[in-house]
Design a protein around this motif. Structure first.
Motif, PDB file in Angstrom:
ATOM      1  N   ARG A   1     -57.347  23.328  36.712  1.00 21.46           N
ATOM      2  CA  ARG A   1     -55.906  23.122  36.482  1.00 21.46           C
ATOM      3  C   ARG A   1     -55.059  24.001  37.392  1.00 21.46           C
ATOM      4  NH1 ARG A   1     -58.672  19.234  34.490  1.00 21.46           N
ATOM      5  NH2 ARG A   1     -57.912  18.314  32.555  1.00 21.46           N
ATOM      6  N   ARG A   2     -55.584  25.136  37.795  1.00 21.06           N
ATOM      7  CA  ARG A   2     -54.870  25.980  38.752  1.00 21.06           C
ATOM      8  C   ARG A   2     -54.640  25.227  40.055  1.00 21.06           C
ATOM      9  NH1 ARG A   2     -58.245  30.917  41.181  1.00 21.06           N
ATOM     10  NH2 ARG A   2     -59.563  29.104  41.639  1.00 21.06           N
ATOM     11  N   THR A   3     -55.689  24.568  40.555  1.00 18.27           N
ATOM     12  CA  THR A   3     -55.573  23.806  41.799  1.00 18.27           C
ATOM     13  C   THR A   3     -54.655  22.604  41.616  1.00 18.27           C
ATOM     14  OG1 THR A   3     -57.829  24.485  42.379  1.00 18.27           O
ATOM     15  CG2 THR A   3     -56.884  22.633  43.607  1.00 18.27           C
ATOM     16  N   VAL A   4     -54.757  21.952  40.445  1.00 20.92           N
ATOM     17  CA  VAL A   4     -53.907  20.788  40.165  1.00 20.92           C
ATOM     18  C   VAL A   4     -52.433  21.174  40.180  1.00 20.92           C
ATOM     19  CG1 VAL A   4     -53.265  19.094  38.412  1.00 20.92           C
ATOM     20  CG2 VAL A   4     -55.680  19.551  38.870  1.00 20.92           C
ATOM     21  N   LEU A   5     -52.093  22.274  39.508  1.00 18.80           N
ATOM     22  CA  LEU A   5     -50.706  22.721  39.471  1.00 18.80           C
ATOM     23  C   LEU A   5     -50.205  23.098  40.866  1.00 18.80           C
ATOM     24  CD1 LEU A   5     -50.613  24.882  36.205  1.00 18.80           C
ATOM     25  CD2 LEU A   5     -49.360  22.764  36.641  1.00 18.80           C
ATOM     26  N   ALA A   6     -51.049  23.791  41.645  1.00 16.95           N
ATOM     27  CA  ALA A   6     -50.654  24.157  43.009  1.00 16.95           C
ATOM     28  C   ALA A   6     -50.414  22.911  43.854  1.00 16.95           C
ATOM     29  CB  ALA A   6     -51.722  25.049  43.645  1.00 16.95           C
ATOM     30  N   ALA A   7     -51.288  21.915  43.716  1.00 17.35           N
ATOM     31  CA  ALA A   7     -51.109  20.668  44.469  1.00 17.35           C
ATOM     32  C   ALA A   7     -49.834  19.950  44.049  1.00 17.35           C
ATOM     33  CB  ALA A   7     -52.321  19.765  44.258  1.00 17.35           C
ATOM     34  N   ALA A   8     -49.537  19.976  42.731  1.00 17.67           N
ATOM     35  CA  ALA A   8     -48.311  19.339  42.251  1.00 17.67           C
ATOM     36  C   ALA A   8     -47.076  20.029  42.813  1.00 17.67           C
ATOM     37  CB  ALA A   8     -48.281  19.354  40.723  1.00 17.67           C
ATOM     38  N   MET A   9     -47.130  21.353  42.955  1.00 22.28           N
ATOM     39  CA  MET A   9     -46.000  22.067  43.552  1.00 22.28           C
ATOM     40  C   MET A   9     -45.835  21.702  45.028  1.00 22.28           C
ATOM     41  SD  MET A   9     -44.509  23.659  41.145  1.00 22.28           S
ATOM     42  CE  MET A   9     -43.338  24.607  42.136  1.00 22.28           C
ATOM     43  N   LEU A  10     -46.939  21.428  45.706  1.00 22.12           N
ATOM     44  CA  LEU A  10     -46.851  20.971  47.098  1.00 22.12           C
ATOM     45  C   LEU A  10     -46.205  19.585  47.168  1.00 22.12           C
ATOM     46  CD1 LEU A  10     -50.316  22.091  48.541  1.00 22.12           C
ATOM     47  CD2 LEU A  10     -48.093  23.197  48.846  1.00 22.12           C
ATOM     48  N   VAL A  11     -46.552  18.728  46.209  1.00 23.31           N
ATOM     49  CA  VAL A  11     -45.909  17.405  46.141  1.00 23.31           C
ATOM     50  C   VAL A  11     -44.413  17.567  45.879  1.00 23.31           C
ATOM     51  CG1 VAL A  11     -45.788  15.255  44.819  1.00 23.31           C
ATOM     52  CG2 VAL A  11     -48.010  16.237  45.395  1.00 23.31           C
ATOM     53  N   LEU A  12     -44.063  18.489  44.985  1.00 24.42           N
ATOM     54  CA  LEU A  12     -42.654  18.754  44.709  1.00 24.42           C
ATOM     55  C   LEU A  12     -41.934  19.250  45.963  1.00 24.42           C
ATOM     56  CD1 LEU A  12     -40.825  19.018  41.945  1.00 24.42           C
ATOM     57  CD2 LEU A  12     -40.930  21.425  42.557  1.00 24.42           C
ATOM     58  N   ALA A  13     -42.592  20.130  46.716  1.00 27.95           N
ATOM     59  CA  ALA A  13     -42.005  20.627  47.965  1.00 27.95           C
ATOM     60  C   ALA A  13     -41.770  19.475  48.933  1.00 27.95           C
ATOM     61  CB  ALA A  13     -42.914  21.678  48.594  1.00 27.95           C
ATOM     62  N   LEU A  14     -42.738  18.557  49.015  1.00 27.39           N
ATOM     63  CA  LEU A  14     -42.582  17.397  49.897  1.00 27.39           C
ATOM     64  C   LEU A  14     -41.394  16.549  49.466  1.00 27.39           C
ATOM     65  CD1 LEU A  14     -43.545  15.488  52.126  1.00 27.39           C
ATOM     66  CD2 LEU A  14     -45.132  14.464  50.457  1.00 27.39           C
ATOM     67  N   GLY A  15     -41.239  16.347  48.158  1.00 29.91           N
ATOM     68  CA  GLY A  15     -40.096  15.574  47.666  1.00 29.91           C
ATOM     69  C   GLY A  15     -38.768  16.207  48.053  1.00 29.91           C
ATOM     70  N   ASN A  16     -38.674  17.529  47.958  1.00 32.14           N
ATOM     71  CA  ASN A  16     -37.444  18.221  48.352  1.00 32.14           C
ATOM     72  C   ASN A  16     -37.203  18.149  49.850  1.00 32.14           C
ATOM     73  OD1 ASN A  16     -36.134  19.295  45.963  1.00 32.14           O
ATOM     74  ND2 ASN A  16     -37.903  20.611  45.692  1.00 32.14           N
ATOM     75  N   VAL A  17     -38.268  18.219  50.644  1.00 33.30           N
ATOM     76  CA  VAL A  17     -38.126  18.086  52.098  1.00 33.30           C
ATOM     77  C   VAL A  17     -37.619  16.691  52.456  1.00 33.30           C
ATOM     78  CG1 VAL A  17     -39.404  17.962  54.274  1.00 33.30           C
ATOM     79  CG2 VAL A  17     -39.810  19.855  52.703  1.00 33.30           C
ATOM     80  N   LEU A  18     -38.177  15.667  51.805  1.00 35.35           N
ATOM     81  CA  LEU A  18     -37.725  14.299  52.078  1.00 35.35           C
ATOM     82  C   LEU A  18     -36.266  14.119  51.677  1.00 35.35           C
ATOM     83  CD1 LEU A  18     -40.852  12.239  50.929  1.00 35.35           C
ATOM     84  CD2 LEU A  18     -40.040  12.603  53.269  1.00 35.35           C
ATOM     85  N   THR A  19     -35.850  14.738  50.561  1.00 32.17           N
ATOM     86  CA  THR A  19     -34.439  14.687  50.180  1.00 32.17           C
ATOM     87  C   THR A  19     -33.574  15.364  51.238  1.00 32.17           C
ATOM     88  OG1 THR A  19     -35.052  14.743  47.833  1.00 32.17           O
ATOM     89  CG2 THR A  19     -32.767  15.271  48.384  1.00 32.17           C
ATOM     90  N   MET A  20     -34.055  16.503  51.742  1.00 32.60           N
ATOM     91  CA  MET A  20     -33.312  17.273  52.738  1.00 32.60           C
ATOM     92  C   MET A  20     -33.079  16.465  54.011  1.00 32.60           C
ATOM     93  SD  MET A  20     -34.384  20.904  54.521  1.00 32.60           S
ATOM     94  CE  MET A  20     -35.804  20.160  55.340  1.00 32.60           C
ATOM     95  N   ILE A  21     -34.066  15.677  54.436  1.00 36.89           N
ATOM     96  CA  ILE A  21     -33.949  14.951  55.714  1.00 36.89           C
ATOM     97  C   ILE A  21     -33.505  13.506  55.525  1.00 36.89           C
ATOM     98  CG2 ILE A  21     -35.720  16.419  56.743  1.00 36.89           C
ATOM     99  CD1 ILE A  21     -37.682  14.079  56.478  1.00 36.89           C
ATOM    100  N   ALA A  22     -33.257  13.086  54.284  1.00 35.04           N
ATOM    101  CA  ALA A  22     -32.881  11.693  54.023  1.00 35.04           C
ATOM    102  C   ALA A  22     -31.616  11.316  54.789  1.00 35.04           C
ATOM    103  CB  ALA A  22     -32.673  11.473  52.528  1.00 35.04           C
TER     104      ALA A  22
END
Length: 407
Positions: free
Chosen positions: A86-107
């Motif tokens: 679950r530690r790895t799962v949560l870290a991966a989910a935070m990376l997905v969240l970071a990607l979502g914010n980056v896509l919002t930033m460059i939209a």
């Protein structure tokens, strides 16, 4: 016994170590960032809409998109995680969240914005869906309710601190920088999770055999009661709270700055309610949630039935305390109702909760457009009152949510 097993066994000791509390703090920071990422468009709506060349209403739908994506992700994620750490799962989910914010930033337009918010909602659903289930495993049994309160406090503090700070950054440096900053924070938390959390496999109860699962269905009576209460109460809250500013403008003579201070008061009382309700729900989850439902019902009714500053202040303070405690109280209700299905029940709860947010905002908008803000308040009060009746008349949990069986 492997080193991972030894490390996991140490979690069940009677005393929670500073390192374990630090791990809970990392989980809390994660929930803070995911909810701030979800709600930030509220604070930067006008410049965001202008920058994307879309209407404010279209930009506002980004919240609905995120909520719906999270509502779908949270319940199904635990079914596909298996024995993954679950530690790895949560870290991966935070990376997905970071990607979502980056896509919002460059939209550059509405299409990319929608995609970015779907990606963000997926990361949010996994993090929020696992946060309390992980937090309770990081501490000694006697500190379980407090750990859940801390983990969920990231949700409440996002409204009090996260969105205002994000709005400040957006006003000073541009809305794109605000989302970029959240992406950077999400990356930092992902690394903090990898180094600050122990290895956590699937809880033993969630790995039950098909025969046990068939004899103990997830949607047992106490779970269904809790979910119905959550749907009615969260829908009522967001139907009213989405339009709290025009409500306060029509019911009081307060200036815009005074209303902002009143909403800050709501957030402060919400943080207090989170911890008070967490302590109470650790022993009596059903009674706690029903008391919160009564508080929300009364608060909305006060706003609907009385004008003036004093009534507004009293209503907002009561509303803040009651709603601030709802998330942790309802989560502990769910855990008490299904202690053998920790991750599944938490994911289902988060999915229902986030879906109800979208439903509440939509219902509130429909009633406001059709009849105005005052009828909307009475409809919301009626829904909140109905949640109280359901909780009183239908079966609730009987187990201690933070006892050994809940772990």
């Amino acid at each position: 016994m492997t080193s991972a097993d030894s490390r996991s066994a140490s979690i069940h000791e009677n005393r929670t170590t500073p390192r374990q509390w630090l791990a809970v703090g990392v989980v809390t920071l994660a929930t803070f960032i995911v909810v701030t990422s979800e709600m930030l468009p509220v604070g930067v709506l006008t410049p965001m809409a202008d920058g994307l060349g879309i209407s404010a209403g279209a930009a506002g739908t980004s919240l609905t998109v995120t909520g719906l994506a999270s509502a779908v992700t949270a319940p199904v994620a635990p079914r596909f995680l298996g024995d993954l750490d679950r530690r790895t799962v949560l870290a991966a989910a935070m990376l997905v969240l970071a990607l979502g914010n980056v896509l919002t930033m460059i939209a550059g337009g509405f299409g990319v914005l929608v995609v970015s918010r779907v990606v963000l909602g997926i990361g949010m659903g996994v993090v929020w869906g696992l946060a309390s289930a992980v937090a309770i495993r990081l501490v000694a049994p006697r500190d379980a309710a407090l750990a859940v309160s801390f983990a969920v406090s990231g949700v409440a503090s996002a409204s009090v601190l996260g969105v205002p700070l994000g709005t400040f950054v957006g006003n000073a440096f541009g809305w794109r920088v605000a989302f970029g900053s959240l992406a950077a924070l999400a990356l930092a938390v992902a690394f903090a999770m990898l180094f600050g959390l122990p290895k956590l496999r699937r809880p033993a109860g969630d790995g039950a055999s098909h025969a046990i699962s068939a004899s103990r269905p997830l949607l047992r009576p106490a779970v269904v009661t809790g979910l119905v209460v959550v749907v009615l109460l969260v829908t009522a809250h967001f139907a009213a709270y989405t339009y709290v500013r025009p409500v306060l403008e029509s019911r009081t003579d307060l200036s815009a700055d005074a209303i902002a201070l009143l909403l800050l008061l709501y957030g402060v009382f919400g943080l207090a309610g989170n911890f008070v309700a967490g302590a109470a729900a650790g022993r009596r989850p059903r009674h706690t949630v029903l008391l919160l439902a009564a508080g929300i019902t009364v608060a909305i009714a006060i706003l609907a039935g009385f004008g003036g500053v004093l009534a507004a202040v009293a209503a907002i303070a009561l509303w803040g305390v009651a709603c601030g405690g709802l998330s942790v109280g309802a989560q502990l209700w769910m855990r008490a109702a299904a202690p053998d299905r920790v991750e599944q029940i938490t994911g289902l709860y988060v999915g229902v909760f986030t879906g109800s947010i979208a439903l509440g905002a939509a219902c509130g908008g429909f009633v406001v457009e059709a009849a105005g803000v005052l009828p909307m308040l009475w409809v919301a009060a009626a829904l909140a009152g109905a949640s109280l009746l359901v909780g009183l008349l239908r079966p609730g949990p009987t187990r201690d949510p933070v006892g050994p069986d809940a772990r």
